[in-house]
Design a protein around this motif. Structure first.
Motif, PDB file in Angstrom:
ATOM      1  N   VAL A 269      52.070  25.122  41.411  1.00 28.93           N
ATOM      2  CA  VAL A 269      53.235  24.244  41.363  1.00 28.93           C
ATOM      3  C   VAL A 269      54.070  24.418  42.625  1.00 28.93           C
ATOM      4  CG1 VAL A 269      55.308  23.616  40.064  1.00 28.93           C
ATOM      5  CG2 VAL A 269      53.255  24.386  38.852  1.00 28.93           C
ATOM      6  N   SER A 270      54.502  23.297  43.189  1.00 34.12           N
ATOM      7  CA  SER A 270      55.427  23.292  44.318  1.00 34.12           C
ATOM      8  C   SER A 270      56.694  22.558  43.912  1.00 34.12           C
ATOM      9  CB  SER A 270      54.797  22.625  45.539  1.00 34.12           C
ATOM     10  OG  SER A 270      53.695  23.378  46.009  1.00 34.12           O
ATOM     11  N   LEU A 271      57.823  23.060  44.374  1.00 33.49           N
ATOM     12  CA  LEU A 271      59.124  22.516  43.995  1.00 33.49           C
ATOM     13  C   LEU A 271      59.808  21.878  45.198  1.00 33.49           C
ATOM     14  CD1 LEU A 271      60.449  25.553  41.899  1.00 33.49           C
ATOM     15  CD2 LEU A 271      59.115  23.594  41.073  1.00 33.49           C
ATOM     16  N   ASP A 272      60.220  20.628  45.036  1.00 35.40           N
ATOM     17  CA  ASP A 272      61.109  19.980  46.003  1.00 35.40           C
ATOM     18  C   ASP A 272      62.506  20.026  45.415  1.00 35.40           C
ATOM     19  OD1 ASP A 272      58.940  19.302  47.668  1.00 35.40           O
ATOM     20  OD2 ASP A 272      58.563  17.487  46.499  1.00 35.40           O
ATOM     21  N   LEU A 273      63.465  20.596  46.144  1.00 34.36           N
ATOM     22  CA  LEU A 273      64.805  20.857  45.635  1.00 34.36           C
ATOM     23  C   LEU A 273      65.818  19.999  46.381  1.00 34.36           C
ATOM     24  CD1 LEU A 273      64.370  24.721  45.584  1.00 34.36           C
ATOM     25  CD2 LEU A 273      64.216  23.200  43.603  1.00 34.36           C
ATOM     26  N   LEU A 310      71.986  20.179  41.332  1.00 34.23           N
ATOM     27  CA  LEU A 310      70.631  20.502  41.782  1.00 34.23           C
ATOM     28  C   LEU A 310      69.614  19.713  40.978  1.00 34.23           C
ATOM     29  CD1 LEU A 310      68.764  22.313  43.538  1.00 34.23           C
ATOM     30  CD2 LEU A 310      68.825  23.983  41.671  1.00 34.23           C
ATOM     31  N   SER A 311      68.725  19.023  41.684  1.00 34.62           N
ATOM     32  CA  SER A 311      67.614  18.304  41.052  1.00 34.62           C
ATOM     33  C   SER A 311      66.300  18.871  41.552  1.00 34.62           C
ATOM     34  CB  SER A 311      67.688  16.801  41.362  1.00 34.62           C
ATOM     35  OG  SER A 311      68.814  16.220  40.747  1.00 34.62           O
ATOM     36  N   ILE A 312      65.295  18.836  40.687  1.00 32.52           N
ATOM     37  CA  ILE A 312      64.017  19.490  40.973  1.00 32.52           C
ATOM     38  C   ILE A 312      62.885  18.501  40.777  1.00 32.52           C
ATOM     39  CG2 ILE A 312      62.490  21.396  40.316  1.00 32.52           C
ATOM     40  CD1 ILE A 312      65.298  22.375  38.881  1.00 32.52           C
ATOM     41  N   HIS A 313      62.021  18.417  41.781  1.00 33.63           N
ATOM     42  CA  HIS A 313      60.777  17.657  41.675  1.00 33.63           C
ATOM     43  C   HIS A 313      59.640  18.667  41.652  1.00 33.63           C
ATOM     44  CE1 HIS A 313      57.738  14.649  43.621  1.00 33.63           C
ATOM     45  NE2 HIS A 313      57.552  14.771  42.324  1.00 33.63           N
ATOM     46  N   ALA A 314      59.000  18.819  40.500  1.00 28.20           N
ATOM     47  CA  ALA A 314      57.913  19.788  40.340  1.00 28.20           C
ATOM     48  C   ALA A 314      56.583  19.056  40.396  1.00 28.20           C
ATOM     49  CB  ALA A 314      58.050  20.531  39.011  1.00 28.20           C
ATOM     50  N   ARG A 315      55.715  19.492  41.325  1.00 33.29           N
ATOM     51  CA  ARG A 315      54.391  18.887  41.491  1.00 33.29           C
ATOM     52  C   ARG A 315      53.329  19.947  41.258  1.00 33.29           C
ATOM     53  NH1 ARG A 315      53.746  18.032  46.550  1.00 33.29           N
ATOM     54  NH2 ARG A 315      55.669  19.039  47.232  1.00 33.29           N
ATOM     55  N   SER A 316      52.403  19.650  40.368  1.00 31.99           N
ATOM     56  CA  SER A 316      51.368  20.619  40.000  1.00 31.99           C
ATOM     57  C   SER A 316      50.012  20.157  40.499  1.00 31.99           C
ATOM     58  CB  SER A 316      51.327  20.793  38.475  1.00 31.99           C
ATOM     59  OG  SER A 316      50.210  21.567  38.089  1.00 31.99           O
ATOM     60  N   ALA A 317      49.302  21.048  41.182  1.00 34.32           N
ATOM     61  CA  ALA A 317      47.911  20.825  41.564  1.00 34.32           C
ATOM     62  C   ALA A 317      47.045  21.660  40.637  1.00 34.32           C
ATOM     63  CB  ALA A 317      47.680  21.224  43.015  1.00 34.32           C
ATOM     64  N   GLY A 318      46.015  21.037  40.077  1.00 32.19           N
ATOM     65  CA  GLY A 318      45.194  21.723  39.083  1.00 32.19           C
ATOM     66  C   GLY A 318      45.624  21.309  37.692  1.00 32.19           C
TER      67      GLY A 318
END
Length: 580
Positions: A269-273, A310-318
Motif C-alpha cells: 500500500v502507498s499513501l498519497d497525503l 488531512l485526506s488520504i488516498h490509499a493505493r494497494s498493489a496486489g
C-alpha cells in the motif's frame, strides 16, 4: 499473438510475389506497361521454363510465346494472390481490435468490519502503535444480515476473524440450487449483537452465479475513559483504490490508519497525503506491506504531524484492502469524541453526503469560538487531488427544502489540497449535503454533538456515498436512537424500506415518497412484530436518492453515521486483452 496471413511462405518467395504483384502487365502480353520492374520477374520465369540460365534468343518463336504466356499467367496469379490477401483479415499490427468481453463468475460478498477503538499508548518504533486496554464500559458489537435468493435459499455465510478463525456460522452451503416453482418469500440469516475484540469478516457465497446480498455494521460505545462516545462503520468490501477525508493529527487529536487484508495475496500500500497547504511528501508512506489475514496500523502523526485537515488516498498493489481511520479527540482532560473514518466514493464532480445532523446554530457557533473547539462544529471538507482549483457549489436540503448556507455556498478549493467549509448557521435539523464543482474532488461532512465546553462532546464523519439502487442491506445497531436519513437532492424519488428482524424475517415494507430537494427522517423502532429490528432492505426508484444511518444516544452527546453501502453485483463482464 496474431500470425501474419503469409507466415507459411518462405521469405524469398514472399519478396518475389510482392514484386510481381506490383507489375502492370497488359492483357496481350506486350511491354506497354508503365512499371519498369516487369521484365525482371518475367525473365526469371522464362529461364526457369527453358531449362537453362542463358539468353532465350536461341529458342524457337513458339517456345518464346509459350514462355511469355506462362509468365503472364504467373504474374496474374500472383496479383490475384495479393489481392485476396488484402481482403483477408489483417494482422494485429495493421488493424485495431476491440478487446472482447468475457463473463466473470460472481464472487463471494466480503465485508471487513473494523476492530474496536483502542486507546493509543505510544509509538515505540516509527509509526507502529501500541494500544492500552479500552475503558471498562466499552462495547464493540457486529450486527449483520444475509438475504436469501428468490428461491428462498440462504447462501453459505459466516462471520469470522480476519485470520479465518470462525466466530459465527450464519448458513451452511446450500449446494447446487434447483429450479424453483416460483418466487419464495425472502428470508435473512442474521448476526445480532455479536461481541468482537478484533477485525472481523462477513462473507456470503454466490448462489446461481449471483452475488449474495448482505450487509453488516460494527458499533462501538463507551461511557467512560478518553474514548467515550459512539462510533460505527459499515463493513466494507476490499478495494485497491480508497479515499478517506477528515483525519486530524493536530495537538490532542489522534488518527490511526488501519489497513486490513482479507485476501490470500500480500498487499503493498502507498499513501498519497493531502493537507491544507497541499500534497505532503512523507517518508515511510510508500510500500507498506500488509500480509494476508492481517491488519497494519499506522499512526498518521508519525508521518504528517500537526495537520488539522488531512485526506488520504490509499493505493494497494496486489491484494485488495480496506482502510479505516480511528479518529479521537482529547481537549485537556475532557473527551472530545471518537469515530471511524471510512472511504467515500472516488473523486468526482459531484458528491453527496446524508445523515448530517446540525445542532442549534447559535450555541454551536459559541462553542466553536472557544479555544480548541474549532472542530466541534459541523463542516464540509473538500480534497482536490488535481492541480486545478475547484469552484464548488454547496447546497443543504432539509425536511422542507433547501436551506441557504451563510456566505452563499460557493467556494474555491485549492488544487492539490484540503479545504474546509463551515456548515454552521443553518437551522437545526437533519440534512443531505450536495456539492458540485468543475473538477473532480473527494468530500466528507463532519457531524458534531454536544454544546458545553466542560462536558464530553462527540463527532462523526459522513462520507460521500453512491446513489441508492435496489436491495441494499442496511444493518443497524440494536441500541440507542436510530434513524434512516434519506435525501433526494434533485427530483422526486420513492424509497422502499423493509424491516429485517432478529428472527430472520422480513416484515411489511414501507415507502417514503421524497419531493425533489428534500430529506426524510425515518425513526427505527425497537421492535416490529415482537422481534428486535436488525436492519432494512432499502430500494429506490425515480430520481437519484442517497441514504445514511444516524445513531445517537438519549441523554448523551453521542453521534455516529453510517452511509448506505452499494448493493450487490451480479455476473459482470470485463474486457480481456491478449498479448505479451
Amino acid at each position: 499473438m496474431h500470425k501474419d496471413e503469409n507466415d507459411g511462405v518462405p521469405e524469398a518467395s514472399r519478396d518475389g510475389v510482392t514484386a510481381a504483384a506490383g507489375a502492370n502487365v497488359p492483357a496481350d502480353g506486350s511491354d506497354a506497361g508503365t512499371n519498369e520492374a516487369v521484365p525482371a520477374p518475367a525473365a526469371v520465369r522464362l529461364k526457369r521454363f527453358t531449362g537453362h540460365g542463358k539468353s532465350v534468343r536461341g529458342t524457337s518463336v513458339r517456345g518464346t510465346v509459350a514462355g511469355l504466356a506462362s509468365a503472364v499467367v504467373i504474374v496474374a496469379a500472383a496479383g490475384s494472390l495479393v489481392a485476396a490477401a488484402s481482403m483477408a483479415p489483417q494482422s494485429a499490427g495493421s488493424r485495431k481490435l476491440e478487446a472482447p468481453l468475457a463473463a466473470v463468475p460472481a464472487g463471494s460478498n466480503v465485508g471487513i468490519c473494523p476492530g474496536p477503538a483502542r486507546l493509543l499508548e505510544g509509538t515505540p518504533v516509527g509509526t507502529d502503535p501500541q494500544f492500552s486496554p479500552e475503558s471498562a464500559t466499552a462495547r464493540s458489537l457486529v450486527d449483520a444480515a444475509v438475504l436469501s435468493t428468490n428461491a428462498g435459499v440462504l447462501p453459505g455465510s459466516r462471520l469470522a476473524e480476519l485470520n479465518g478463525a470462525a466466530l459465527t456460522e450464519i448458513a451452511k452451503d446450500p449446494g447446487t440450487p434447483t429450479a424453483a416453482a416460483g418466487p419464495a418469500p425472502l428470508l435473512a440469516g442474521v448476526v445480532s449483537q455479536r461481541a468482537v475484540d478484533s477485525v472481523s469478516v462477513l462473507s456470503a457465497d454466490a448462489v446461481g452465479n449471483q452475488q449474495a446480498t448482505a450487509g453488516a455494521v460494527m458499533s462501538y460505545t463507551a461511557t467512560d475513559g478518553d474514548l467515550q462516545g459512539s462510533a460505527a462503520a459499515g463493513c466494507q468490501q476490499p478495494a485497491n483504490d480508497l479515499w478517506l477525508v477528515g483525519a486530524n493529527t493536530a495537538l490532542g487529536r489522534t488518527s490511526v490508519l488501519n489497513l486490513s487484508n482479507a485476501s490470500s495475496t500480500p498487499a503493498t500500500v502507498s499513501l498519497d497525503l493531502y493537507g491544507a497547504q497541499g500534497q505532503i511528501q512523507a517518508p515511510g508512506s510508500r510500500g507498506l506491506l500488509v500480509a494476508p489475514g492481517t491488519t497494519r496500523s499506522i499512526v498518521l502523526a508519525g508521518l504528517v504531524p500537526d495537520q488539522e485537515k488531512l485526506s488520504i488516498h490509499a493505493r494497494s498493489a496486489g491484494g485488495p484492502v480496506t482502510a479505516v481511520v480511528q479518529q479521537s479527540t482529547l481537549r485537556g482532560l475532557t473527551p472530545g469524541g471518537v469515530d471511524f473514518i471510512v472511504p467515500g466514493v472516488a473523486p468526482a464532480t459531484r458528491q453527496v453526503m446524508s445523515g448530517v445532523d446540525i445542532q442549534d446554530p447559535a450555541s454551536a457557533r459559541s462553542l466553536a469560538a472557544k479555544q480548541g473547539f474549532a472542530d466541534a462544529a459541523p463542516a464540509l471538507q473538500i480534497a482536490v487531488p488535481g492541480p486545478a482549483d475547484a469552484v464548488v457549489e454547496i447546497k443543504l436540503y432539509g425536511r422542507d427544502g433547501q436551506k441557504a448556507l451563510p456566505g452563499g455556498g460557493v467556494v474555491t478549493a485549492k488544487g492539490g489540497s484540503v479545504t474546509e467549509v463551515s456548515l454552521a448557521g443553518v437551522p437545526a435539523g437533519q440534512y443531505t449535503v450536495a456539492a458540485s464543482a468543475d473538477v473532480s474532488f473527494a468530500a466528507a461532512a463532519r457531524v458534531t454533538r454536544g454544546l458545553k465546553s466542560d462536558s464530553a462532546t462527540d463527532f462523526a464523519w459522513s462520507p460521500s456515498s453512491a446513489r441508492l439502487g435496489s436491495q441494499h442491506v442496511v444493518a443497524v445497531p440494536r441500541s440507542g436512537e436510530r434513524y434512516l436519513v434519506l435525501g433526494a437532492p434533485d427530483d422526486r424519488a420513492k424509497i422502499t424500506y423493509t424491516p429485517i428482524t432478529a428472527d430472520g424475517k422480513l416484515r411489511a415494507a414501507a415507502t417514503a415518497d421524497l419531493a425533489g430537494g428534500t430529506t426524510a427522517l425515518v425513526k427505527v423502532p425497537d421492535e416490529v412484530g415482537g422481534a428486535p429490528v436488525l436492519g432494512y432492505v432499502v430500494s429506490a426508484a425515480g430520481d437519484a436518492a442517497y441514504g445514511a444511518v444516524l445513531l445517537e444516544q438519549e441523554g448523551r452527546a453521542d453521534v455516529a453515521t453510517v452511509a448506505v453501502a452499494p448493493g450487490a453485483a451480479g455476473q459482470e463482464q470485463v474486457a480481456v486483452k491478449l498479448g505479451y
